[in-house]
Design a protein around this motif. Structure first.
Motif, PDB file in Angstrom:
ATOM      1  N   THR A   1     -49.944 -71.118 -30.688  1.00  0.00           N
ATOM      2  CA  THR A   1     -50.045 -70.423 -29.406  1.00  0.00           C
ATOM      3  C   THR A   1     -50.327 -71.421 -28.285  1.00  0.00           C
ATOM      4  OG1 THR A   1     -50.915 -68.435 -30.503  1.00  0.00           O
ATOM      5  CG2 THR A   1     -51.207 -68.598 -28.114  1.00  0.00           C
ATOM      6  N   VAL A   2     -49.454 -71.407 -27.270  1.00  0.00           N
ATOM      7  CA  VAL A   2     -49.625 -72.334 -26.144  1.00  0.00           C
ATOM      8  C   VAL A   2     -50.057 -71.627 -24.868  1.00  0.00           C
ATOM      9  CG1 VAL A   2     -48.009 -74.030 -27.056  1.00  0.00           C
ATOM     10  CG2 VAL A   2     -47.158 -72.216 -25.547  1.00  0.00           C
ATOM     11  N   ALA A   3     -49.805 -70.310 -24.783  1.00  0.00           N
ATOM     12  CA  ALA A   3     -50.171 -69.588 -23.558  1.00  0.00           C
ATOM     13  C   ALA A   3     -50.311 -68.095 -23.843  1.00  0.00           C
ATOM     14  CB  ALA A   3     -49.125 -69.804 -22.467  1.00  0.00           C
ATOM     15  N   ILE A   4     -51.147 -67.451 -23.022  1.00  0.00           N
ATOM     16  CA  ILE A   4     -51.280 -65.993 -23.035  1.00  0.00           C
ATOM     17  C   ILE A   4     -51.067 -65.510 -21.609  1.00  0.00           C
ATOM     18  CG2 ILE A   4     -52.862 -64.051 -23.370  1.00  0.00           C
ATOM     19  CD1 ILE A   4     -54.161 -65.599 -25.641  1.00  0.00           C
ATOM     20  N   VAL A   5     -50.184 -64.534 -21.460  1.00  0.00           N
ATOM     21  CA  VAL A   5     -49.863 -63.965 -20.144  1.00  0.00           C
ATOM     22  C   VAL A   5     -50.260 -62.499 -20.154  1.00  0.00           C
ATOM     23  CG1 VAL A   5     -48.067 -63.539 -18.438  1.00  0.00           C
ATOM     24  CG2 VAL A   5     -47.914 -65.558 -19.911  1.00  0.00           C
ATOM     25  N   VAL A   6     -51.190 -62.125 -19.270  1.00  0.00           N
ATOM     26  CA  VAL A   6     -51.756 -60.777 -19.309  1.00  0.00           C
ATOM     27  C   VAL A   6     -51.808 -60.156 -17.919  1.00  0.00           C
ATOM     28  CG1 VAL A   6     -53.842 -59.434 -19.800  1.00  0.00           C
ATOM     29  CG2 VAL A   6     -53.133 -61.213 -21.366  1.00  0.00           C
ATOM     30  N   ASN A   7     -51.444 -58.891 -17.866  1.00  0.00           N
ATOM     31  CA  ASN A   7     -51.575 -58.061 -16.672  1.00  0.00           C
ATOM     32  C   ASN A   7     -52.987 -57.473 -16.663  1.00  0.00           C
ATOM     33  OD1 ASN A   7     -51.140 -56.367 -14.507  1.00  0.00           O
ATOM     34  ND2 ASN A   7     -49.411 -55.282 -15.423  1.00  0.00           N
ATOM     35  N   HIS A   8     -53.784 -57.746 -15.641  1.00  0.00           N
ATOM     36  CA  HIS A   8     -55.174 -57.283 -15.606  1.00  0.00           C
ATOM     37  C   HIS A   8     -55.263 -55.763 -15.625  1.00  0.00           C
ATOM     38  CE1 HIS A   8     -59.400 -57.949 -13.630  1.00  0.00           C
ATOM     39  NE2 HIS A   8     -59.475 -57.463 -14.835  1.00  0.00           N
ATOM     40  N   ILE A   9     -54.389 -55.105 -14.851  1.00  0.00           N
ATOM     41  CA  ILE A   9     -54.347 -53.641 -14.798  1.00  0.00           C
ATOM     42  C   ILE A   9     -52.904 -53.176 -14.891  1.00  0.00           C
ATOM     43  CG2 ILE A   9     -54.687 -51.612 -13.305  1.00  0.00           C
ATOM     44  CD1 ILE A   9     -57.173 -52.864 -12.200  1.00  0.00           C
ATOM     45  N   SER A  10     -52.662 -52.193 -15.749  1.00  0.00           N
ATOM     46  CA  SER A  10     -51.322 -51.620 -15.862  1.00  0.00           C
ATOM     47  C   SER A  10     -50.969 -50.825 -14.612  1.00  0.00           C
ATOM     48  CB  SER A  10     -51.237 -50.701 -17.085  1.00  0.00           C
ATOM     49  OG  SER A  10     -50.056 -49.919 -17.045  1.00  0.00           O
ATOM     50  N   ASN A  11     -49.764 -51.044 -14.097  1.00  0.00           N
ATOM     51  CA  ASN A  11     -49.323 -50.281 -12.931  1.00  0.00           C
ATOM     52  C   ASN A  11     -48.765 -48.917 -13.323  1.00  0.00           C
ATOM     53  OD1 ASN A  11     -46.922 -51.359 -14.096  1.00  0.00           O
ATOM     54  ND2 ASN A  11     -45.836 -51.107 -12.159  1.00  0.00           N
ATOM     55  N   VAL A  12     -48.822 -48.591 -14.621  1.00  0.00           N
ATOM     56  CA  VAL A  12     -48.333 -47.289 -15.096  1.00  0.00           C
ATOM     57  C   VAL A  12     -49.487 -46.394 -15.551  1.00  0.00           C
ATOM     58  CG1 VAL A  12     -46.908 -46.106 -16.824  1.00  0.00           C
ATOM     59  CG2 VAL A  12     -46.096 -48.231 -15.762  1.00  0.00           C
ATOM     60  N   THR A  13     -50.330 -46.905 -16.431  1.00  0.00           N
ATOM     61  CA  THR A  13     -51.431 -46.082 -16.962  1.00  0.00           C
ATOM     62  C   THR A  13     -52.767 -46.397 -16.299  1.00  0.00           C
ATOM     63  OG1 THR A  13     -52.014 -47.670 -18.704  1.00  0.00           O
ATOM     64  CG2 THR A  13     -50.284 -46.049 -19.215  1.00  0.00           C
ATOM     65  N   GLY A  14     -52.829 -47.477 -15.534  1.00  0.00           N
ATOM     66  CA  GLY A  14     -54.103 -47.871 -14.926  1.00  0.00           C
ATOM     67  C   GLY A  14     -55.063 -48.509 -15.907  1.00  0.00           C
ATOM     68  N   ALA A  15     -54.590 -48.806 -17.132  1.00  0.00           N
ATOM     69  CA  ALA A  15     -55.451 -49.421 -18.155  1.00  0.00           C
ATOM     70  C   ALA A  15     -55.957 -50.776 -17.681  1.00  0.00           C
ATOM     71  CB  ALA A  15     -54.681 -49.571 -19.463  1.00  0.00           C
ATOM     72  N   ILE A  16     -57.243 -51.036 -17.915  1.00  0.00           N
ATOM     73  CA  ILE A  16     -57.878 -52.288 -17.503  1.00  0.00           C
ATOM     74  C   ILE A  16     -58.100 -53.154 -18.739  1.00  0.00           C
ATOM     75  CG2 ILE A  16     -59.877 -53.333 -16.378  1.00  0.00           C
ATOM     76  CD1 ILE A  16     -60.287 -50.625 -14.929  1.00  0.00           C
ATOM     77  N   VAL A  17     -57.560 -54.366 -18.706  1.00  0.00           N
ATOM     78  CA  VAL A  17     -57.669 -55.274 -19.848  1.00  0.00           C
ATOM     79  C   VAL A  17     -58.933 -56.121 -19.706  1.00  0.00           C
ATOM     80  CG1 VAL A  17     -56.542 -57.148 -21.112  1.00  0.00           C
ATOM     81  CG2 VAL A  17     -55.157 -55.332 -20.076  1.00  0.00           C
ATOM     82  N   ASP A  18     -59.631 -56.310 -20.805  1.00  0.00           N
ATOM     83  CA  ASP A  18     -60.858 -57.123 -20.818  1.00  0.00           C
ATOM     84  C   ASP A  18     -60.462 -58.601 -20.832  1.00  0.00           C
ATOM     85  OD1 ASP A  18     -63.293 -58.323 -21.156  1.00  0.00           O
ATOM     86  OD2 ASP A  18     -63.893 -57.123 -22.880  1.00  0.00           O
ATOM     87  N   ILE A  19     -60.137 -59.129 -19.650  1.00  0.00           N
ATOM     88  CA  ILE A  19     -59.667 -60.513 -19.598  1.00  0.00           C
ATOM     89  C   ILE A  19     -60.793 -61.517 -19.809  1.00  0.00           C
ATOM     90  CG2 ILE A  19     -57.638 -59.983 -18.192  1.00  0.00           C
ATOM     91  CD1 ILE A  19     -59.169 -60.974 -15.761  1.00  0.00           C
ATOM     92  N   GLU A  20     -62.028 -61.106 -19.573  1.00  0.00           N
ATOM     93  CA  GLU A  20     -63.144 -62.027 -19.800  1.00  0.00           C
ATOM     94  C   GLU A  20     -63.243 -62.397 -21.273  1.00  0.00           C
ATOM     95  OE1 GLU A  20     -67.913 -62.561 -18.787  1.00  0.00           O
ATOM     96  OE2 GLU A  20     -66.919 -60.643 -18.368  1.00  0.00           O
ATOM     97  N   LYS A  21     -63.083 -61.412 -22.123  1.00  0.00           N
ATOM     98  CA  LYS A  21     -63.164 -61.652 -23.563  1.00  0.00           C
ATOM     99  C   LYS A  21     -62.036 -62.575 -24.013  1.00  0.00           C
ATOM    100  CE  LYS A  21     -64.614 -58.256 -26.030  1.00  0.00           C
ATOM    101  NZ  LYS A  21     -64.707 -56.946 -26.755  1.00  0.00           N
ATOM    102  N   ILE A  22     -60.845 -62.362 -23.462  1.00  0.00           N
ATOM    103  CA  ILE A  22     -59.690 -63.196 -23.823  1.00  0.00           C
ATOM    104  C   ILE A  22     -59.878 -64.614 -23.277  1.00  0.00           C
ATOM    105  CG2 ILE A  22     -57.186 -63.466 -23.595  1.00  0.00           C
ATOM    106  CD1 ILE A  22     -57.105 -60.376 -23.117  1.00  0.00           C
ATOM    107  N   GLY A  23     -60.337 -64.707 -22.025  1.00  0.00           N
ATOM    108  CA  GLY A  23     -60.481 -65.999 -21.371  1.00  0.00           C
ATOM    109  C   GLY A  23     -61.425 -66.939 -22.093  1.00  0.00           C
ATOM    110  N   LYS A  24     -62.506 -66.404 -22.628  1.00  0.00           N
ATOM    111  CA  LYS A  24     -63.471 -67.251 -23.343  1.00  0.00           C
ATOM    112  C   LYS A  24     -62.818 -67.920 -24.552  1.00  0.00           C
ATOM    113  CE  LYS A  24     -67.698 -64.816 -21.980  1.00  0.00           C
ATOM    114  NZ  LYS A  24     -68.807 -63.942 -22.409  1.00  0.00           N
ATOM    115  N   ILE A  25     -61.981 -67.174 -25.242  1.00  0.00           N
ATOM    116  CA  ILE A  25     -61.311 -67.710 -26.435  1.00  0.00           C
ATOM    117  C   ILE A  25     -60.246 -68.726 -26.038  1.00  0.00           C
ATOM    118  CG2 ILE A  25     -59.934 -67.133 -28.463  1.00  0.00           C
ATOM    119  CD1 ILE A  25     -62.834 -66.176 -28.590  1.00  0.00           C
TER     120      ILE A  25
END
Length: 391
Positions: free
Chosen positions: A148-172
């Motif tokens: 794995t060389v990169a992770i690309v994540v949308n913080h909030i979905s523009n369809v469902t409004g789901a919020i991704v826990d980017i802090e947890k991902i960022g630490k890893i």
């Protein structure tokens, strides 16, 4: 049913596409820039060009403060987040390996990723959400491999409004040295974003949504130490003797004339957010969303996508009505402006079960009111009643 003329009543619920109206200070500040120092920033030594350059730098500082970016010069202004994401994906993922992304991503991320995949520059792993549209950070983390060389994540979905826990991902990602690219198009101006705390390597943002800037404003932050390849080359107003684009920020990603008026408007939008308080904006928008959801849940004919823990975005369908027809009817008969279709995010629509016609998205902003939400509920009920009568 009496038709309401659009000029008599407009209720704007399309803030996920672009915020409207803008704060009055945004209009006034952009107009002043156009009238008083509308020269070409960085492309001259006369007083007007210098003033334009100075004002643009002030906006860099405002963006840096908003996102806790230490060096404002690590921010390059772009036309929008689409340009920013193309710079990030095509210009910063320079190692061949596996890239992880999700099915809630906008085409602004997916298409550049598919382009690199099709050129055999990367392999691509797409994490699917839960049935309610949520993306679990744990699933992304579990998918990380030595390639794995990169992770690309949308913080909030523009369809469902789901919020991704980017802090947890960022630490890893920081621990493992994996490039972490975050699209904050829907979250900037709604959530607190700290690139240091969240371990974000590259932040891509747009200015015309919840940051209240004019269309044509956006940008990218690239953490110091990350190399990039410019994918657009041209004039920079500096380093002019170089045959190729300079590999320094921000000039390396700011080829050509900057959109001074849009950038200046973005600064005014950030000033407005700081004055009102992002927590107050979030509280108001959440209140509207919860009111809307509470009333919708009482209507059996309405299908809602996503769960209660969401940003101010609600996508729905009424059973038996095409999403485009419903949006058109809301516009023509009620003056309610929403967006229908796939919202440039086809994969998430397929997963939540409306991959063909998509859904009707209501996205609330700070200038919407509870009365407008109640009016929308009333309209939905009347439309359903009218369908039943016709049957």
């Amino acid at each position: 049913m009496e038709m309401i003329k659009i000029e008599e009543k407009i209720v704007y619920f399309d803030n996920s596409a672009t915020s409207f109206p803008k704060p009055e200070i945004v209009y006034k500040t952009a107009e002043r820039a156009m009238r008083v120092y509308g020269a070409n920033a960085g492309r001259g030594g006369h007083r007007m060009a210098i003033e334009a350059s100075q004002e643009i730098f002030k906006v860099r500082e405002k963006v840096a403060k908003l996102f806790n970016i230490k060096d404002p010069l690590r921010i390059a202004f772009t036309q929008n987040s689409t340009y920013a994401l193309n710079f990030a994906i095509k210009g910063c993922i320079n190692k061949k390996g596996s890239v992880i992304t999700t099915a809630i991503e906008h085409n602004s991320s997916l298409r550049p990723l598919f382009s690199k995949r099709d050129k055999d520059e990367i392999s691509l792993k797409i994490i699917e959400p839960e049935l309610n549209g949520d993306i679990l950070a744990e699933k992304i983390i579990e998918s990380i491999t030595k390639d794995t060389v990169a992770i690309v994540v949308n913080h909030i979905s523009n369809v469902t409004g789901a919020i991704v826990d980017i802090e947890k991902i960022g630490k890893i990602t920081r621990e493992k040295g994996i490039l972490f690219i975050v699209d904050v198009s829907q979250s900037a101006g709604y959530l607190d974003i700290d690139v240091e705390k969240l371990c974000i390597d590259i932040l891509c943002f747009t200015g015309h949504k919840s940051l209240y800037g004019l269309q044509g404003s956006g940008g990218i932050y690239i953490r110091e130490g990350i190399s990039f390849t410019p994918i657009i080359e041209g004039g920079t107003g500096s380093f002019s003797k170089l045959e190729r684009q300079p590999l320094v920020m921000p000039e390396g990603l700011e080829a050509g004339t900057l959109n001074t008026m849009a950038i200046i408007s973005l600064g005014a939008g950030i000033d407005y957010i700081q004055e009102v308080g992002i927590e107050n904006i979030r509280y108001h928008e959440n209140k509207l969303t919860q009111k809307f959801l509470k009333e919708l849940e009482k209507i059996s004919e309405v299908e809602i996508y996503g769960n209660e823990n969401r940003a101010p975005v609600v996508t729905l369908n009424i059973k038996g009505i095409d999403s485009g027809d419903l949006a058109g009817y809301l516009d023509e008969e009620y003056g309610i402006l929403v967006r229908s279709g796939l919202h440039c995010a086809p994969k998430i629509h397929k997963i939540i079960g409306n991959g063909e016609s998509g859904g009707v998205r209501f996205s609330f902003g700070f200038f919407n009111t509870l009365e407008e939400v109640e009016y929308a509920i009333k309209a939905i009920k009347e439309i359903i009643a009218e369908i039943k009568e016709e049957k």
